[in-house]
Design a protein around this motif. Structure first.
Motif, PDB file in Angstrom:
ATOM      1  N   LEU A   6       0.826  -1.213   0.000  1.00 46.58           N
ATOM      2  CA  LEU A   6       0.000   0.000   0.000  1.00 46.58           C
ATOM      3  C   LEU A   6       0.860   1.263   0.000  1.00 46.58           C
ATOM      4  CD1 LEU A   6      -2.950  -0.919   2.410  1.00 46.58           C
ATOM      5  CD2 LEU A   6      -3.001  -0.689  -0.086  1.00 46.58           C
ATOM      6  N   ALA A   7       2.018   1.208   0.689  1.00 43.24           N
ATOM      7  CA  ALA A   7       2.909   2.376   0.687  1.00 43.24           C
ATOM      8  C   ALA A   7       3.443   2.626  -0.722  1.00 43.24           C
ATOM      9  CB  ALA A   7       4.053   2.177   1.677  1.00 43.24           C
ATOM     10  N   THR A   8       3.792   1.554  -1.431  1.00 39.54           N
ATOM     11  CA  THR A   8       4.232   1.688  -2.822  1.00 39.54           C
ATOM     12  C   THR A   8       3.110   2.265  -3.680  1.00 39.54           C
ATOM     13  OG1 THR A   8       6.014   0.057  -2.869  1.00 39.54           O
ATOM     14  CG2 THR A   8       4.729   0.290  -4.882  1.00 39.54           C
ATOM     15  N   LEU A  37      -7.722  -4.368   9.515  1.00 36.80           N
ATOM     16  CA  LEU A  37      -7.593  -2.938   9.221  1.00 36.80           C
ATOM     17  C   LEU A  37      -6.827  -2.162  10.289  1.00 36.80           C
ATOM     18  CD1 LEU A  37     -10.929  -1.934   7.479  1.00 36.80           C
ATOM     19  CD2 LEU A  37      -8.750  -2.575   6.494  1.00 36.80           C
ATOM     20  N   ASP A  38      -6.998  -2.502  11.549  1.00 40.74           N
ATOM     21  CA  ASP A  38      -6.300  -1.738  12.605  1.00 40.74           C
ATOM     22  C   ASP A  38      -4.781  -1.893  12.517  1.00 40.74           C
ATOM     23  OD1 ASP A  38      -8.678  -0.746  13.421  1.00 40.74           O
ATOM     24  OD2 ASP A  38      -8.839  -1.936  15.255  1.00 40.74           O
ATOM     25  N   PRO A  39      -4.254  -3.144  12.503  1.00 43.05           N
ATOM     26  CA  PRO A  39      -2.794  -3.251  12.364  1.00 43.05           C
ATOM     27  C   PRO A  39      -2.290  -2.780  10.997  1.00 43.05           C
ATOM     28  CG  PRO A  39      -3.812  -5.439  12.342  1.00 43.05           C
ATOM     29  CD  PRO A  39      -4.888  -4.464  12.722  1.00 43.05           C
ATOM     30  N   ARG A  46       0.917   3.683   8.384  1.00 45.91           N
ATOM     31  CA  ARG A  46       1.299   4.989   8.962  1.00 45.91           C
ATOM     32  C   ARG A  46       2.813   5.066   9.177  1.00 45.91           C
ATOM     33  NH1 ARG A  46      -2.667   6.260  13.382  1.00 45.91           N
ATOM     34  NH2 ARG A  46      -3.924   6.631  11.515  1.00 45.91           N
ATOM     35  N   GLU A  47       3.404   3.958   9.666  1.00 45.64           N
ATOM     36  CA  GLU A  47       4.864   3.898   9.851  1.00 45.64           C
ATOM     37  C   GLU A  47       5.627   4.120   8.553  1.00 45.64           C
ATOM     38  OE1 GLU A  47       6.229   0.150  11.326  1.00 45.64           O
ATOM     39  OE2 GLU A  47       5.016   0.323  13.153  1.00 45.64           O
ATOM     40  N   ARG A  48       5.017   3.675   7.446  1.00 48.53           N
ATOM     41  CA  ARG A  48       5.721   3.693   6.158  1.00 48.53           C
ATOM     42  C   ARG A  48       5.521   4.978   5.362  1.00 48.53           C
ATOM     43  NH1 ARG A  48       4.984  -1.179   7.901  1.00 48.53           N
ATOM     44  NH2 ARG A  48       6.207  -2.950   7.147  1.00 48.53           N
ATOM     45  N   ARG A  76       1.077  11.910   2.124  1.00 51.27           N
ATOM     46  CA  ARG A  76      -0.112  11.966   2.955  1.00 51.27           C
ATOM     47  C   ARG A  76      -0.640  10.554   3.134  1.00 51.27           C
ATOM     48  NH1 ARG A  76      -3.278  16.686   2.362  1.00 51.27           N
ATOM     49  NH2 ARG A  76      -1.897  18.459   2.077  1.00 51.27           N
ATOM     50  N   GLU A  77      -0.989  10.239   4.363  1.00 46.34           N
ATOM     51  CA  GLU A  77      -1.554   8.931   4.669  1.00 46.34           C
ATOM     52  C   GLU A  77      -2.985   8.870   4.129  1.00 46.34           C
ATOM     53  OE1 GLU A  77      -1.576   8.248   8.879  1.00 46.34           O
ATOM     54  OE2 GLU A  77      -3.011   6.607   8.683  1.00 46.34           O
TER      55      GLU A  77
END
Lengths: 327, 327
Positions: B250-252, B276-278, B284-286, B291-292
């Motif tokens: 998802l970060a990519t 979804l929570d983890p 968020r870390e990535r 923008r998240e």
């Protein structure tokens, strides 16, 4: 205002008619000129950005240069109909704001409205790589392809996904950060803070760093490409690592975008066939059920951003011919 | 024609008016119904695909089901104005051809023209995940977001990038292969032949395989999610690995697309907050300078593909209301 470095691309037969005033503002220089609605630049200039002077002085230079070009156009019997400006970083194209640009020093600069106030012309603000991408897609190496990925590989790596002549901007003006996709989870840490980004492995800067690390002597990306071609083992290895990381990145992009053509530009692309031939082969290995895109060198060189800025202004303010050509 | 499994979603107050006949053809079942121009399904049915009978028999079933729905609409005083069909695999939407679909057995089936010939209605052929994506973006969990990435995580993993209600199709009808982006270069080999694809690490099937490998006993993805929540160490590890790979993917995707909202659907999304929570925390870390995106569960369940098939038909053949809602 700094002394212009005049360089005319083509005067053609234009003795009258409409032109767009176009500027591509980079960390080092401003490439700018007058562009006809058919995408032909009839005049080009370069000015130093001198970003160290601070954002207010850079904005003044941009507006002075734009005003100078506008006056030159009118003096030559041309009619300036719009102004297009491209800047790097995060750009809010809808609001015309340069949100964040490290190498120019901009932070929330409402450049479009400042330009309108100064010049009295309709103005458009765009992103430099996305501007370059639409220029390559419509007028350059991606012409006729419909779905194009323009990849700029230099100190950093960025891309523009262009469909039918328009680039995806993203929800926050930040689409196309191809340099920050994951390719090497165990790889070096990127300037953005995360490990394994493509930019940390395959940018021109990363190639130079890696060569220094393994060879113990410095070498620019261009020198590494040359030494690799000459068979120097360390250079061969460093170049190969960069090519494989780029191929991994392009395979990921192709899975998501499914483009017809990938146009490779930026400093590293000046290695020409030394980059494109092995990159094409490595990408071919990675494409399984997908269609392999055509992989070509950019055709417009460092004029792409300026031409793209003009196209963005024409799209927003009544130019039609270059848009139609793209379809 | 197989016996329909009737299941009416909503009759509403519709006693007349236009409807679209919509079918979402999967490897196991066909979800289909009648959908009003405002995106409300007024009737829904399910039929088995029975793909083992071969593509010709499946095409016959699709056309029989569509003809049945058309007749039912007319008998109920409704006017069928168009037909929308969604299928998996590679779909050439412009030519209306199901190019390649392993689990339905299609290879170059001109399904749109066959449907037009049989039913005498204008017809549109689309891709199931892209159809589901536009439905979620316009009518479901991505409503109002403008830039949406719909990710379907089940036996495989695929995505649709939807901007202003329209999905990118790609140059060859193959965009959105989110399952085949690289996340673990040293990871397991994917069904596509390459090592390290997201699908090989984080699909429901991959989670089950990995659990079997480490625990020595079988476990479906749903069971692994449940056991992980109960604190079983192997399940915790397997679930964590999948979540981290999905977050990398998802970060990519966010670096390239810059969407406002990511909508997660498919079988694995039924784990709800356990996924979804983890996943939100890991994404968020990535996210560094980006923008998240908002990360939400799909809202339309397995009706999304059928509703999306209807929207595609409405887009092509005169429906306007749901398109306008998306802007």
């Amino acid at each position: 205002m700094s002394e212009p470095h005049d360089r005319t691309i083509q005067y053609g037969n234009a003795t009258g008619g409409d032109v767009v005033v176009a500027l591509d503002v980079g960390g080092t220089g401003i490439k700018c000129g007058l562009v006809r609605p058919d995408g032909v630049a009839v005049h080009a200039e370069r000015h130093p950005t001198e970003a160290a002077r601070g954002p207010a002085a850079v904005v003044d230079t941009i507006l002075d240069v734009a005003a100078g070009l506008t006056g030159m156009a009118r003096a030559g019997g041309l009619t300036p109909v719009a102004l297009g400006i491209a800047v790097p970083g995060v750009v809010d194209e809808a609001r015309g704001v340069a949100v964040w640009s490290a190498n120019v020093g901009f932070r929330d600069v409402p450049l479009r409205d400042l330009a309108v106030a100064r010049l009295g012309l309709p103005a458009t603000l765009g992103h430099d790589v996305r501007a370059g991408g639409i220029a390559e897609a419509r007028l350059g190496a991606g012409r006729g392809a419909g779905h194009v990925l323009f990849v700029a590989i230099g100190t950093g790596i960025a891309a523009a996904h262009v469909v039918d002549g328009a680039a995806n901007i993203g929800a926050h003006g930040a689409a196309g950060e191809f340099g920050h996709i994951l390719v090497r989870p165990d790889g070096p840490r990127c300037g953005c803070g995360r490990p394994g980004c493509l930019e940390a492995v395959a940018s021109a800067a990363a190639v130079g760093r890696r060569y220094q690390e393994l060879a113990g002597t410095p070498g620019t990306a261009a020198e590494v490409a040359e030494r690799a071609a000459a068979g120097e083992p360390v250079a061969v290895r460093v170049w190969q690592e960069a090519v494989e990381a780029l191929a991994d990145g392009l395979a990921t992009a192709q899975a998501l975008f499914d483009v017809a053509t990938v146009v490779v530009g930026g400093g590293l692309a000046q290695a020409g066939a030394r980059l494109l031939d092995p990159l094409r082969a490595a990408l071919r290995e990675r494409v399984t059920f997908h269609r392999e895109p055509r992989l070509v060198a950019a055709a417009l060189g460092d004029e792409a951003g300026c031409l793209g800025a003009a196209l963005l202004a024409l799209d927003a303010h009544g130019g039609v011919s270059t848009t139609m050509e793209a379809r």
